[in-house]
Design a protein around this motif. Structure first.
Motif, PDB file in Angstrom:
ATOM      1  N   UNK A 153     -21.316 -13.397 -38.175  1.00 54.62           N
ATOM      2  CA  UNK A 153     -22.486 -13.598 -37.304  1.00 54.62           C
ATOM      3  C   UNK A 153     -22.982 -12.269 -36.721  1.00 54.62           C
ATOM      4  N   UNK A 154     -22.021 -11.396 -36.327  1.00 59.05           N
ATOM      5  CA  UNK A 154     -22.430 -10.131 -35.706  1.00 59.05           C
ATOM      6  C   UNK A 154     -23.208  -9.276 -36.705  1.00 59.05           C
ATOM      7  N   UNK A 155     -22.766  -9.337 -37.960  1.00 60.70           N
ATOM      8  CA  UNK A 155     -23.434  -8.541 -39.005  1.00 60.70           C
ATOM      9  C   UNK A 155     -24.860  -9.065 -39.251  1.00 60.70           C
ATOM     10  N   UNK A 156     -25.001 -10.393 -39.238  1.00 65.33           N
ATOM     11  CA  UNK A 156     -26.337 -10.982 -39.415  1.00 65.33           C
ATOM     12  C   UNK A 156     -27.254 -10.470 -38.304  1.00 65.33           C
ATOM     13  N   UNK A 157     -26.718 -10.435 -37.082  1.00 66.25           N
ATOM     14  CA  UNK A 157     -27.552 -10.020 -35.945  1.00 66.25           C
ATOM     15  C   UNK A 157     -27.849  -8.521 -35.971  1.00 66.25           C
ATOM     16  N   UNK A 158     -26.975  -7.750 -36.624  1.00 66.04           N
ATOM     17  CA  UNK A 158     -27.281  -6.315 -36.768  1.00 66.04           C
ATOM     18  C   UNK A 158     -28.460  -6.129 -37.731  1.00 66.04           C
ATOM     19  N   UNK A 159     -28.474  -6.934 -38.785  1.00 68.23           N
ATOM     20  CA  UNK A 159     -29.580  -6.852 -39.741  1.00 68.23           C
ATOM     21  C   UNK A 159     -30.872  -7.451 -39.171  1.00 68.23           C
ATOM     22  N   UNK A 160     -30.720  -8.562 -38.452  1.00 68.99           N
ATOM     23  CA  UNK A 160     -31.899  -9.309 -37.978  1.00 68.99           C
ATOM     24  C   UNK A 160     -31.664  -9.711 -36.527  1.00 68.99           C
ATOM     25  N   UNK A 161     -31.954  -8.784 -35.591  1.00 67.97           N
ATOM     26  CA  UNK A 161     -31.537  -8.984 -34.192  1.00 67.97           C
ATOM     27  C   UNK A 161     -32.151 -10.200 -33.500  1.00 67.97           C
ATOM     28  N   UNK A 162     -33.269 -10.751 -34.011  1.00 69.20           N
ATOM     29  CA  UNK A 162     -33.883 -11.863 -33.261  1.00 69.20           C
ATOM     30  C   UNK A 162     -33.520 -13.235 -33.825  1.00 69.20           C
ATOM     31  N   UNK A 163     -32.555 -13.275 -34.767  1.00 69.12           N
ATOM     32  CA  UNK A 163     -32.113 -14.577 -35.284  1.00 69.12           C
ATOM     33  C   UNK A 163     -31.432 -15.369 -34.158  1.00 69.12           C
ATOM     34  N   UNK A 164     -31.657 -16.682 -34.122  1.00 62.26           N
ATOM     35  CA  UNK A 164     -31.042 -17.532 -33.088  1.00 62.26           C
ATOM     36  C   UNK A 164     -29.521 -17.428 -33.186  1.00 62.26           C
ATOM     37  N   UNK A 165     -28.880 -16.936 -32.112  1.00 64.42           N
ATOM     38  CA  UNK A 165     -27.436 -16.673 -32.165  1.00 64.42           C
ATOM     39  C   UNK A 165     -26.615 -17.937 -31.904  1.00 64.42           C
ATOM     40  N   UNK A 166     -27.201 -18.903 -31.187  1.00 64.69           N
ATOM     41  CA  UNK A 166     -26.423 -20.095 -30.812  1.00 64.69           C
ATOM     42  C   UNK A 166     -26.030 -20.887 -32.063  1.00 64.69           C
ATOM     43  N   UNK A 167     -24.743 -21.053 -32.261  1.00 62.87           N
ATOM     44  CA  UNK A 167     -24.252 -21.846 -33.394  1.00 62.87           C
ATOM     45  C   UNK A 167     -24.339 -21.134 -34.732  1.00 62.87           C
ATOM     46  N   UNK A 168     -24.668 -19.836 -34.733  1.00 63.73           N
ATOM     47  CA  UNK A 168     -24.780 -19.080 -36.003  1.00 63.73           C
ATOM     48  C   UNK A 168     -23.392 -18.945 -36.649  1.00 63.73           C
ATOM     49  N   UNK A 169     -23.242 -19.425 -37.892  1.00 57.73           N
ATOM     50  CA  UNK A 169     -21.931 -19.381 -38.563  1.00 57.73           C
ATOM     51  C   UNK A 169     -21.800 -18.150 -39.461  1.00 57.73           C
ATOM     52  N   UNK A 170     -22.701 -17.206 -39.330  1.00 52.53           N
ATOM     53  CA  UNK A 170     -22.687 -16.038 -40.216  1.00 52.53           C
ATOM     54  C   UNK A 170     -23.859 -16.134 -41.171  1.00 52.53           C
ATOM     55  N   UNK A 171     -23.694 -15.555 -42.349  1.00 52.05           N
ATOM     56  CA  UNK A 171     -24.820 -15.592 -43.285  1.00 52.05           C
ATOM     57  C   UNK A 171     -24.367 -15.237 -44.688  1.00 52.05           C
ATOM     58  N   UNK A 172     -25.301 -15.342 -45.624  1.00 48.61           N
ATOM     59  CA  UNK A 172     -25.047 -14.958 -47.008  1.00 48.61           C
ATOM     60  C   UNK A 172     -26.040 -13.857 -47.360  1.00 48.61           C
ATOM     61  N   UNK A 173     -25.550 -12.834 -48.069  1.00 47.64           N
ATOM     62  CA  UNK A 173     -26.417 -11.697 -48.384  1.00 47.64           C
ATOM     63  C   UNK A 173     -26.460 -11.457 -49.883  1.00 47.64           C
ATOM     64  N   UNK A 174     -27.657 -11.096 -50.332  1.00 54.73           N
ATOM     65  CA  UNK A 174     -27.890 -10.811 -51.746  1.00 54.73           C
ATOM     66  C   UNK A 174     -28.791  -9.580 -51.815  1.00 54.73           C
ATOM     67  N   UNK A 175     -28.527  -8.648 -52.726  1.00 53.43           N
ATOM     68  CA  UNK A 175     -29.332  -7.413 -52.788  1.00 53.43           C
ATOM     69  C   UNK A 175     -30.357  -7.480 -53.925  1.00 53.43           C
ATOM     70  N   UNK A 176     -31.585  -7.095 -53.604  1.00 53.80           N
ATOM     71  CA  UNK A 176     -32.653  -7.110 -54.607  1.00 53.80           C
ATOM     72  C   UNK A 176     -33.465  -5.822 -54.448  1.00 53.80           C
ATOM     73  N   UNK A 177     -34.466  -5.631 -55.300  1.00 50.24           N
ATOM     74  CA  UNK A 177     -35.275  -4.412 -55.207  1.00 50.24           C
ATOM     75  C   UNK A 177     -36.507  -4.622 -54.333  1.00 50.24           C
TER      76      UNK A 177
END
Ligand SMILES: Cc1cc2nc3c(=O)[nH]c(=O)nc-3n(C[C@H](O)[C@H](O)[C@H](O)COP(=O)(O)OP(=O)(O)OC[C@H]3O[C@@H](n4cnc5c(N)ncnc54)[C@H](O)[C@@H]3O)c2cc1C
Length: 502
Positions: A153-177
């Motif tokens: 969750x902390x990493x998601x918020x570092x990438x996207x600081x305004x994401x709703x933090x309440x109940x955030x279980x983290x995220x999935x990341x994929x790299x593209x061009x």
């Protein structure tokens, strides 16, 4: 030959064309990514080339894209493995060989919010793993595009600081061009073609087009020049059916919103939010140059006459705002908007399904007079589209031409990553100009064109002397993207006028 495009070269080349006794090998109609790609491919095969563009380079759909060079994940989900693989291969070519200065790796994250079910998250994870497999099969190493992974969750918020933090279980990341900008890719293609001898003629509308040539109407000088050509390629995008009869397109409109980075608290990844009630459909927020964020994307049938500049509907703006807000702590409102933009996908009418399902595969069609039309596809696959169109044209009209060599042909400004990081210029300029960044710095004052913008007067001057900009609109709406925010555009107008008269 020089890669510089400017008003003097345009005038000279039009005059040469009017005097020419021999037909040109290839006449390309349309200066979007497809037409510029065809011009480059043909010039690189050793053919003589004229590219005629009615307005400016990247005037049409090619400047309204999401500016992603994508590996085709979305097509994989709908079972279109061939298109997905083609995208992944072309992404590899752009990011590693032909345009590493214009394309960077961008993490795309899906936050796992309370509303994201476990089944939905598992589906996204499987899709990302399939995307990894595609990347590997296309030969792109993990050092260029990292493999997908789970984020805390902390990493998601570092990438996207305004994401709703309440109940955030983290995220999935994929790299593209991600492209610095789509219109800049088109200009780089056209200039690289010009360096190989192609005549790139903007403000020239092709009319009376047949397999033998066309009449070019010079919209600056008002004259008409008849061009005879051995091969004619129609790359007019959504206007392809107006250039030659018998092509029926089914345009679909895609809209984006433009926000200041401050509205997202400094977004440094693509934030991907599932559209409620739909599988495989997302709204995303993408960090963009000039301290902006683009939010897209809609997919709306757009029947009827084709406008020069499409306009978003109020319903599309509401839909994008509503969907992105479902993932944010503090909702965005229309008052936060800097601007909006919309483009029309040039999709061939296959007579079935809703617009979002029409195939994104490109098509090459030859009309009875011999004009070869190349249409559909996407920005990422422009090179392959150009290769297929020229192969088809040359099969019909054999000319002494070398095989296609654009897979390994660097665009103007391109260099290997080590060379790019050694370019003595600020990073944002290297991402726009690559190895040419020092020449841009030397082109004029480093003064920003308006308060709050990072584009300088030097960049506008370089656009007029080297990038074929003929008007303030070319400078503000295509060589730079200042014009995507109305207030900034007004503020920069005077600087643009100065750059043209310098
Ligand atoms: C909203 C949206 C988002 C997209 N996002 C992505 C993305 O992120 N990644 C991706 O890979 N693809 C994306 N695409 C797809 C991609 O943008 C298009 O497939 C591509 O830009 C089409 O380029 P084109 O050169 O065929 O057409 P255009 O860019 O429209 O070029 C056609 C040109 O022909 C000119 N013309 C027309 N008539 C004449 C004439 N008579 N004489 C001379 N010139 C003429 C026009 O002025 C125009 O400049 C997106 C598309 C849309 C709509």
């Amino acid at each position: 030959m020089s890669t510089a495009l400017n008003a003097a070269r345009r005038t000279r080349e039009l005059a040469e064309l009017a005097e020419a006794r021999e037909p040109v090998d290839v006449l390309v109609v349309g200066g979007g990514v497809t037409g510029a790609g065809v011009a480059l491919d043909a010039a690189a095969r050793g053919l003589s080339v004229v590219l005629a563009e009615k307005h400016d380079l990247a005037f049409g759909t090619s400047r309204w894209s999401s500016k992603l060079v994508h590996g085709g994940l979305r097509y994989l989900a709908s079972g279109a493995v061939g298109i997905a693989r083609e995208s992944a291969v072309e992404r590899d070519i752009l990011i590693r060989r032909t345009a590493p200065h214009l394309v960077r790796a961008l993490p795309q994250i899906v936050p796992l919010l309370p509303g994201t079910g476990f089944a939905g998250a598992a589906l996204v994870r499987v899709g990302f793993l399939a995307g990894d497999a595609l990347r590997i099969s296309a030969g792109t190493p993990g050092s260029v595009l990292p493999r997908s992974r789970r984020l805390g969750a902390a990493e998601v918020l570092r990438y996207a600081p305004t994401v709703a933090a309440a109940g955030l279980r983290g995220g999935l990341a994929f790299w593209d061009g991600q492209l610095t900008d789509d219109a800049r890719l088109v200009v780089a293609l056209a200039r690289t073609a010009a360096g190989l001898g192609a005549k790139v003629l903007t403000q020239c509308e092709a009319v009376e087009v047949s397999g033998e040539g066309a009449l070019l109407r010079d919209r600056v000088g008002g004259e008409g020049v008849r061009v005879r050509a051995r091969i004619v390629i129609n790359a007019a995008g959504v206007w392809a059916g107006e250039v030659v009869p018998g092509i029926t397109l089914r345009p679909s409109r895609g809209t984006h919103l433009v926000f200041p980075q401050s509205a997202f608290g400094g977004l440094n990844a693509g934030l991907t939010v599932p559209v409620p009630g739909e599988t495989n459909r997302f709204v995303f927020a993408l960090p963009a140059p000039e301290g902006r964020v683009y939010v897209g994307l809609t997919d709306e049938a757009a029947p009827g006459p084709i406008p020069d500049v499409p306009a978003p509907s109020a319903a599309e703006v509401d839909f994008l705002l509503g969907t992105i807000n479902s993932a944010l702590r503090v909702p965005l409102s229309p008052a936060d908007l800097l601007g909006t933009f919309a483009g029309l996908r040039p999709l061939l009418d296959d007579g079935t399904g809703r617009t979002a399902d029409v195939s994104r595969k490109h098509a090459v069609l030859t009309d009875p007079s011999g004009v070869v039309t190349v249409v559909g596809g996407k920005l990422t696959t422009y090179r392959r589209m150009a290769e297929d169109a020229l192969d088809a044209a040359l099969a019909r009209t054999p000319l002494p031409a070398a095989p296609c060599r654009t897979r390994r042909l660097p665009l103007v400004g391109a260099a290997a990553p080590a060379a790019l990081s050694a370019v003595p210029a600020p990073l944002h300029l290297v991402r726009r100009y690559g190895t040419e960044a020092p020449a841009v710095l030397a082109a004029g004052p480093a003064t920003p064109v308006a308060p709050g913008l990072d584009t300088t007067l030097a960049e506008l001057r370089f656009a007029a002397t080297h990038e074929g900009a003929l008007s303030t609109a070319d400078l503000l709406d295509r060589r730079t993207r200042i014009g995507l925010a109305g207030t900034a555009r007004t503020a920069a107008e005077q600087a643009a006028q100065e750059a043209l008269s310098a």
